[in-house]
Design an enzyme around this catalytic site. Sequence first.
Site, PDB file in Angstrom:
ATOM      1  N   GLY A  21      45.462  18.027 -50.969  1.00 44.59           N
ATOM      2  CA  GLY A  21      45.017  19.376 -51.001  1.00 44.59           C
ATOM      3  C   GLY A  21      43.645  19.566 -50.230  1.00 44.59           C
ATOM      4  O   GLY A  21      43.412  20.254 -49.339  1.00 44.59           O
ATOM      5  N   TYR A 177      60.442  17.044 -62.140  1.00 42.54           N
ATOM      6  CA  TYR A 177      59.411  17.049 -61.258  1.00 42.54           C
ATOM      7  C   TYR A 177      60.264  17.166 -59.869  1.00 42.54           C
ATOM      8  O   TYR A 177      60.258  17.992 -58.733  1.00 42.54           O
ATOM      9  CB  TYR A 177      58.536  15.910 -61.088  1.00 42.54           C
ATOM     10  CG  TYR A 177      57.538  15.838 -60.046  1.00 42.54           C
ATOM     11  CD1 TYR A 177      56.539  16.568 -60.006  1.00 42.54           C
ATOM     12  CD2 TYR A 177      57.721  15.203 -59.034  1.00 42.54           C
ATOM     13  CE1 TYR A 177      55.436  16.677 -58.923  1.00 42.54           C
ATOM     14  CE2 TYR A 177      56.981  14.955 -57.712  1.00 42.54           C
ATOM     15  CZ  TYR A 177      55.919  15.917 -57.592  1.00 42.54           C
ATOM     16  OH  TYR A 177      55.100  15.857 -56.650  1.00 42.54           O
TER      17      TYR A 177
END
Length: 266
Positions: A21, A177
């Site tokens: 990110g 996940y």
Amino acid sequence: MVDIGIANKVALVTGANTGIGAEIAGTLAKQGASVVIHYLDHRNLEADKNPEDEHADLGERKAVDIQNKIQKEGGRAEIYGGDLANLKTISGVFDYAEKVFGAVSILVNNAAHCELSDTILETDASTIDRHFSINTKAAVLLIQEFAKRYIKTNLKSGRIVNISTDNAQRFAPQISYGASKAAMEAYTRSLAIELGPKGITVNAIAPGPIQTGWINEELEKKVLPAIPVSRLGYPKDIAYFLLLLIAEQAAFVTGQIIKVSGGHAI
């Protein structure tokens, strides 16, 4: 350099204070976008205010570091802390983006929740809920908020990129996940159909093993034989490819789940 047409556009990147990110945020800023760096901060929740929260403090410090780096390089960036499991954060981060920069036309759903152990014998209801709350539900609600505001402000071109994982369809022993990311991939395809007529493309990048500090030497030796290009990936590999998907020249590409993995898990 090819002009990809994002100068002066506003980008929101979730989970942008570290790793992939952070690299995405910096790369977008270098291309002229104004970037809102979202990071996890429990202290923004009314029910959970704890000024001694070490994790929250660390997240904020890292977000500030990324912001400062971008600004020193001549870019534009602001930070916003909040827990995406809370609906107030979903609207709040867009309110803040519009206040400091204007309407958001690029959304990168990068924030993710991952916890171990995540096997069928060890998982429980709360573990499953936490994975889906951030990795699936929050991503979809962010897209919903993006789309509503996009329409309201009469934007004509929008880009949404979801960050998945190359093992989403069969991620043992990280079953919750992986499944939460696979669900996000399904939403990606459906939302591409819904939002395409409005000028919004929706795609997903599925990274392979990316070195963000968590892969030690022993694990690297174990995973390298499964990567045809014979190296680990790096955050810049994801950020550079993302530029292709958000470029104005990519207006005909939507609903795609693209593995950026060096051939891992193909």
